[in-house]
Design a protein around this motif. Sequence first.
Motif, short mmCIF file in Angstrom:
data_model
loop_
_atom_site.label_atom_id
_atom_site.label_comp_id
_atom_site.label_asym_id
_atom_site.label_seq_id
_atom_site.Cartn_x
_atom_site.Cartn_y
_atom_site.Cartn_z
N ILE A 185 0.84 -1.21 0.00
CA ILE A 185 0.00 0.00 0.00
C ILE A 185 0.87 1.25 0.00
O ILE A 185 0.64 2.20 -0.76
CB ILE A 185 -0.94 0.00 1.22
N ASP A 186 1.90 1.26 0.84
CA ASP A 186 2.78 2.41 0.96
C ASP A 186 3.49 2.71 -0.36
O ASP A 186 3.76 3.88 -0.66
CB ASP A 186 3.82 2.19 2.05
N PHE A 187 3.81 1.69 -1.12
CA PHE A 187 4.52 1.91 -2.38
C PHE A 187 3.72 2.84 -3.29
O PHE A 187 4.25 3.80 -3.85
CB PHE A 187 4.75 0.56 -3.10
N VAL A 188 2.44 2.56 -3.44
CA VAL A 188 1.59 3.37 -4.32
C VAL A 188 1.39 4.77 -3.73
O VAL A 188 1.48 5.78 -4.44
CB VAL A 188 0.23 2.68 -4.54
N VAL A 189 1.13 4.84 -2.44
CA VAL A 189 0.91 6.13 -1.78
C VAL A 189 2.16 7.00 -1.83
O VAL A 189 2.09 8.21 -2.08
CB VAL A 189 0.44 5.92 -0.33
N ASP A 190 3.33 6.39 -1.62
CA ASP A 190 4.58 7.13 -1.69
C ASP A 190 4.79 7.75 -3.08
O ASP A 190 5.26 8.88 -3.20
CB ASP A 190 5.77 6.23 -1.37
N ARG A 191 4.44 7.00 -4.11
CA ARG A 191 4.60 7.52 -5.47
C ARG A 191 3.68 8.72 -5.70
O ARG A 191 4.08 9.71 -6.31
CB ARG A 191 4.29 6.42 -6.49
N ALA A 192 2.47 8.62 -5.20
CA ALA A 192 1.53 9.72 -5.36
C ALA A 192 2.01 10.96 -4.60
O ALA A 192 1.99 12.07 -5.15
CB ALA A 192 0.14 9.31 -4.86
N LEU A 193 2.45 10.78 -3.37
CA LEU A 193 2.93 11.91 -2.57
C LEU A 193 4.16 12.54 -3.21
O LEU A 193 4.33 13.77 -3.19
CB LEU A 193 3.25 11.44 -1.15
N SER A 194 5.02 11.72 -3.78
CA SER A 194 6.22 12.23 -4.45
C SER A 194 5.84 13.15 -5.60
O SER A 194 6.45 14.22 -5.78
CB SER A 194 7.08 11.07 -4.94
N HIS A 195 4.84 12.77 -6.37
CA HIS A 195 4.41 13.59 -7.50
C HIS A 195 3.72 14.87 -7.04
O HIS A 195 3.64 15.84 -7.80
CB HIS A 195 3.48 12.79 -8.42
#
Length: 208
Positions: A185-195
């Motif tokens: 779950i964190d992998f996807v959320v981290d990518r979104a927050l990074s963008h």
Amino acid sequence: MNNNTIEQADEPVIVAVTGASGAPYALRLIQRLARTGMTQHLLLSDAARVVLKQEVDLDLPAEPKLAAQALASALGVDADAIHCYGTRDWFSPSASGSAGIRRMIVIPCSMGTLARIACGASDNLIERAADVMIKERRQLILVPRETPLSAIHLENMLKLARLGVDIIPAMPGFYHRPETLDDIIDFVVDRALSHMDIATPEAKKWGQ
């Protein structure tokens, strides 16, 4: 839109949740943003409420303020940073470009919502808020969760990508050797927050 750098991490953000499968992604993002103290304008579709109850046993009240409080309690965060609105609340800051909100994310984003955003339907607050982001050339991120993808889905995503919308599918990687469901779950959320140019202490980066 992708080249616009957001310098102030304390600016408000619109978080929309639709009825696609993937409620844990939305909850983790809301939790992460709340922990930074960032103000969230939260938009929940009727279908999102059904999915939240089905996938994570979270039954939110219909009244927006009570829903925000229940959500904050479930996530262990401060309710003051979460402002929930009904999908017909046209006086919400999300409904107008003059409010100056520069970031919006739809997580997860159903194919129905994506299609209506692509054609500019603006039939509810989620669609209207997304339309505002596009017309004002601000940042809009969609996190679609569907499989398989039809030609219609792909054409709608291509249309939006050409308009500058960030498409970040809920496609977790495994090169970071996830050990738990939370890691995925964190992998996807981290990518979104990074963008969104939002740094959180929990985020893992390549090589770390």
